[in-house]
Motif scaffolding. Structure first.
Motif, PDB file in Angstrom:
ATOM      1  N   GLU A   1      12.607  15.248  -3.257  1.00 43.27           N
ATOM      2  CA  GLU A   1      12.878  14.524  -1.323  1.00 43.27           C
ATOM      3  C   GLU A   1      11.847  13.827  -0.688  1.00 43.27           C
ATOM      4  OE1 GLU A   1      17.722  15.174  -1.862  1.00 43.27           O
ATOM      5  OE2 GLU A   1      17.168  15.642  -0.025  1.00 43.27           O
ATOM      6  N   VAL A   2      11.366  15.324  -0.305  1.00 41.31           N
ATOM      7  CA  VAL A   2      10.452  14.957   1.028  1.00 41.31           C
ATOM      8  C   VAL A   2       9.419  13.996   0.217  1.00 41.31           C
ATOM      9  CG1 VAL A   2       8.772  16.243   2.214  1.00 41.31           C
ATOM     10  CG2 VAL A   2      11.571  16.820   2.470  1.00 41.31           C
ATOM     11  N   GLY A   3       9.124  14.510  -1.200  1.00 41.99           N
ATOM     12  CA  GLY A   3       7.642  14.011  -1.356  1.00 41.99           C
ATOM     13  C   GLY A   3       7.862  12.747  -1.865  1.00 41.99           C
ATOM     14  N   LYS A   4       9.065  12.685  -1.860  1.00 37.43           N
ATOM     15  CA  LYS A   4       9.074  10.581  -2.199  1.00 37.43           C
ATOM     16  C   LYS A   4       8.983  10.031  -0.835  1.00 37.43           C
ATOM     17  CE  LYS A   4      11.920  11.611  -6.887  1.00 37.43           C
ATOM     18  NZ  LYS A   4      11.119  10.705  -7.449  1.00 37.43           N
ATOM     19  N   SER A   5       9.508  10.809   0.021  1.00 34.85           N
ATOM     20  CA  SER A   5       9.793   9.876   1.681  1.00 34.85           C
ATOM     21  C   SER A   5       8.411   9.887   1.876  1.00 34.85           C
ATOM     22  CB  SER A   5      10.657  10.405   2.565  1.00 34.85           C
ATOM     23  OG  SER A   5      11.878  10.252   2.357  1.00 34.85           O
ATOM     24  N   ILE A   6       7.635  11.285   1.516  1.00 32.61           N
ATOM     25  CA  ILE A   6       6.080  10.997   2.295  1.00 32.61           C
ATOM     26  C   ILE A   6       5.738  10.293   1.674  1.00 32.61           C
ATOM     27  CG2 ILE A   6       3.934  12.260   2.210  1.00 32.61           C
ATOM     28  CD1 ILE A   6       5.862  14.728   3.350  1.00 32.61           C
TER      29      ILE A   6
ATOM     30  N   SER B   1       1.951   5.378   2.228  1.00 28.78           N
ATOM     31  CA  SER B   1       1.932   4.300   1.003  1.00 28.78           C
ATOM     32  C   SER B   1       2.003   2.783   2.773  1.00 28.78           C
ATOM     33  CB  SER B   1       2.697   2.884  -0.290  1.00 28.78           C
ATOM     34  OG  SER B   1       3.974   3.333   0.507  1.00 28.78           O
ATOM     35  N   LEU B   2       2.741   2.599   3.431  1.00 30.19           N
ATOM     36  CA  LEU B   2       2.964   1.506   4.419  1.00 30.19           C
ATOM     37  C   LEU B   2       2.556   2.083   5.901  1.00 30.19           C
ATOM     38  CD1 LEU B   2       6.967   0.985   3.500  1.00 30.19           C
ATOM     39  CD2 LEU B   2       4.249  -0.469   2.711  1.00 30.19           C
ATOM     40  N   CYS B   3       2.053   3.508   6.140  1.00 32.78           N
ATOM     41  CA  CYS B   3       1.886   3.488   7.392  1.00 32.78           C
ATOM     42  C   CYS B   3       0.400   2.836   7.389  1.00 32.78           C
ATOM     43  CB  CYS B   3       1.273   5.292   7.968  1.00 32.78           C
ATOM     44  SG  CYS B   3      -0.286   5.989   7.088  1.00 32.78           S
ATOM     45  N   HIS B   4      -0.342   2.654   7.115  1.00 32.65           N
ATOM     46  CA  HIS B   4      -1.048   1.392   7.778  1.00 32.65           C
ATOM     47  C   HIS B   4      -0.484   0.663   8.706  1.00 32.65           C
ATOM     48  CE1 HIS B   4      -0.731  -0.282   4.004  1.00 32.65           C
ATOM     49  NE2 HIS B   4      -0.719  -1.143   3.908  1.00 32.65           N
ATOM     50  N   LEU B   5       1.164  -0.177   7.460  1.00 35.07           N
ATOM     51  CA  LEU B   5       0.865  -1.612   8.229  1.00 35.07           C
ATOM     52  C   LEU B   5       1.747  -1.267   9.622  1.00 35.07           C
ATOM     53  CD1 LEU B   5       3.037  -3.071   4.716  1.00 35.07           C
ATOM     54  CD2 LEU B   5       0.384  -3.729   6.421  1.00 35.07           C
TER      55      LEU B   5
ATOM     56  N   ILE C   1      12.350   6.777   7.397  1.00 35.54           N
ATOM     57  CA  ILE C   1      11.393   6.599   6.031  1.00 35.54           C
ATOM     58  C   ILE C   1      13.013   8.073   5.140  1.00 35.54           C
ATOM     59  CG2 ILE C   1      10.839   6.765   3.514  1.00 35.54           C
ATOM     60  CD1 ILE C   1       9.051   4.861   5.751  1.00 35.54           C
ATOM     61  N   GLY C   2      13.474   7.887   4.696  1.00 35.46           N
ATOM     62  CA  GLY C   2      14.314   8.979   4.196  1.00 35.46           C
ATOM     63  C   GLY C   2      15.307   8.704   2.836  1.00 35.46           C
ATOM     64  N   THR C   3      14.727  10.139   2.276  1.00 37.84           N
ATOM     65  CA  THR C   3      15.421   9.925   0.231  1.00 37.84           C
ATOM     66  C   THR C   3      16.346  11.042   0.203  1.00 37.84           C
ATOM     67  OG1 THR C   3      12.737   9.675  -0.658  1.00 37.84           O
ATOM     68  CG2 THR C   3      15.006  10.751  -1.532  1.00 37.84           C
ATOM     69  N   ASP C   4      17.244  11.075  -0.128  1.00 35.83           N
ATOM     70  CA  ASP C   4      18.511  12.163  -0.827  1.00 35.83           C
ATOM     71  C   ASP C   4      18.605  11.711  -2.031  1.00 35.83           C
ATOM     72  OD1 ASP C   4      20.678  13.906  -0.290  1.00 35.83           O
ATOM     73  OD2 ASP C   4      22.240  12.334   0.402  1.00 35.83           O
ATOM     74  N   SER C   5      19.218  12.743  -2.682  1.00 36.19           N
ATOM     75  CA  SER C   5      19.589  13.031  -4.462  1.00 36.19           C
ATOM     76  C   SER C   5      20.982  13.658  -4.138  1.00 36.19           C
ATOM     77  CB  SER C   5      18.717  13.697  -4.108  1.00 36.19           C
ATOM     78  OG  SER C   5      18.809  16.004  -4.412  1.00 36.19           O
TER      79      SER C   5
ATOM     80  N   ASP D   1       3.713  -5.474   0.256  1.00 36.63           N
ATOM     81  CA  ASP D   1       3.345  -7.243   0.795  1.00 36.63           C
ATOM     82  C   ASP D   1       5.432  -7.586   1.614  1.00 36.63           C
ATOM     83  OD1 ASP D   1       0.866  -7.621  -0.455  1.00 36.63           O
ATOM     84  OD2 ASP D   1       1.554  -8.033  -2.314  1.00 36.63           O
ATOM     85  N   GLU D   2       5.801  -7.289   1.317  1.00 32.88           N
ATOM     86  CA  GLU D   2       7.700  -7.172   1.398  1.00 32.88           C
ATOM     87  C   GLU D   2       7.610  -6.476   2.607  1.00 32.88           C
ATOM     88  OE1 GLU D   2      11.690  -8.356   1.871  1.00 32.88           O
ATOM     89  OE2 GLU D   2       9.584  -9.467   0.978  1.00 32.88           O
ATOM     90  N   ILE D   3       7.006  -5.857   3.000  1.00 29.41           N
ATOM     91  CA  ILE D   3       7.068  -4.678   4.623  1.00 29.41           C
ATOM     92  C   ILE D   3       5.938  -5.146   5.607  1.00 29.41           C
ATOM     93  CG2 ILE D   3       6.766  -2.838   5.244  1.00 29.41           C
ATOM     94  CD1 ILE D   3       9.105  -2.935   3.817  1.00 29.41           C
ATOM     95  N   GLU D   4       5.120  -6.170   5.110  1.00 29.20           N
ATOM     96  CA  GLU D   4       4.156  -6.653   5.532  1.00 29.20           C
ATOM     97  C   GLU D   4       5.126  -8.191   6.301  1.00 29.20           C
ATOM     98  OE1 GLU D   4      -0.326  -7.208   7.428  1.00 29.20           O
ATOM     99  OE2 GLU D   4      -0.038  -6.889   4.946  1.00 29.20           O
ATOM    100  N   SER D   5       5.203  -9.091   5.396  1.00 28.68           N
ATOM    101  CA  SER D   5       6.004 -10.276   5.949  1.00 28.68           C
ATOM    102  C   SER D   5       7.219 -10.021   6.844  1.00 28.68           C
ATOM    103  CB  SER D   5       6.438 -11.082   4.747  1.00 28.68           C
ATOM    104  OG  SER D   5       7.012  -9.944   3.756  1.00 28.68           O
ATOM    105  N   VAL D   6       8.138  -8.266   6.881  1.00 23.09           N
ATOM    106  CA  VAL D   6       8.972  -8.182   7.707  1.00 23.09           C
ATOM    107  C   VAL D   6       8.257  -7.725   8.888  1.00 23.09           C
ATOM    108  CG1 VAL D   6      10.984  -7.007   8.039  1.00 23.09           C
ATOM    109  CG2 VAL D   6      10.745  -8.055   6.209  1.00 23.09           C
ATOM    110  N   LEU D   7       7.500  -7.152   8.711  1.00 21.20           N
ATOM    111  CA  LEU D   7       6.932  -6.589   9.997  1.00 21.20           C
ATOM    112  C   LEU D   7       6.181  -7.989  10.805  1.00 21.20           C
ATOM    113  CD1 LEU D   7       5.029  -3.549   9.087  1.00 21.20           C
ATOM    114  CD2 LEU D   7       6.954  -3.854  10.636  1.00 21.20           C
TER     115      LEU D   7
END
Length: 161
Positions: A89-94, A99-103, A41-45, A21-27
């Motif tokens: 890390e890659v799994g978390k980014s994916i 979940s957001l690619c449709h937006l 989108i990226g992740t580090d650990s 919802d947040e990302i859609e309103s920002v977009l």
């Protein structure tokens, strides 16, 4: 045992609504203002004693007008090899990208998934490069690794270090 915290902005403001919802309103607001956007989108650990801290970021770049990002942190108490950690890390980014690619498609915004994996075989993280690249591109996403993966290597890195 996983501890999951909520999404927040860089300034620490917690996001109370679901991230979708947040990302859609920002977009909607950003494209309504005429801003051309790109999302990375990226992740580090970072291993800290017996835990591994993860930070996943959604970085929005406004063409010629700076950017902003959202951050999600979580920890794992599971022992992992460097390769397992890189693939986690890659799994978390994916997971976030999926979940957001449709937006991003709906608003015509290009998205890349950044992996904190070195392309130089002299580095241990390179062991996970082929699997990570296959995982990300197999999901249909654009892939970037070091030194071009600033979302994971710079933005997320600052959160866990």
């Amino acid at each position: 045992m996983e501890t999951v915290r909520s999404w927040r902005r860089l300034n620490g403001m917690e996001i109370k609504s679901p991230i979708e919802d947040e990302i859609e309103s920002v977009l909607a607001a950003e494209t309504g203002d005429g801003n051309a956007l790109k999302v990375c989108i990226g992740t580090d650990s970072q291993k800290k004693g017996k835990i591994v801290e993860f930070a996943t970021v959604i970085v929005f770049l406004r063409k010629g007008k700076g950017g902003f990002m959202y951050i999600l942190t979580d920890t794992s108490h599971r022992k992992m090899s460097i390769k397992e950690r890189m693939l986690a890390e890659v799994g978390k980014s994916i997971e976030v990208a999926y979940s957001l690619c449709h937006l991003f498609t709906k608003y015509g915004v290009d998205m890349e998934v950044h992996a904190d994996i070195n392309t130089n075989p002299a580095f241990k993280s390179n062991d996970a490069l082929k699997e990570a690249m296959g995982y990300i591109t197999g999901m249909g996403f654009s892939f970037r690794a070091k030194p071009h993966a600033f979302a994971s290597t710079s933005c997320a890195n600052k959160i866990v270090h």
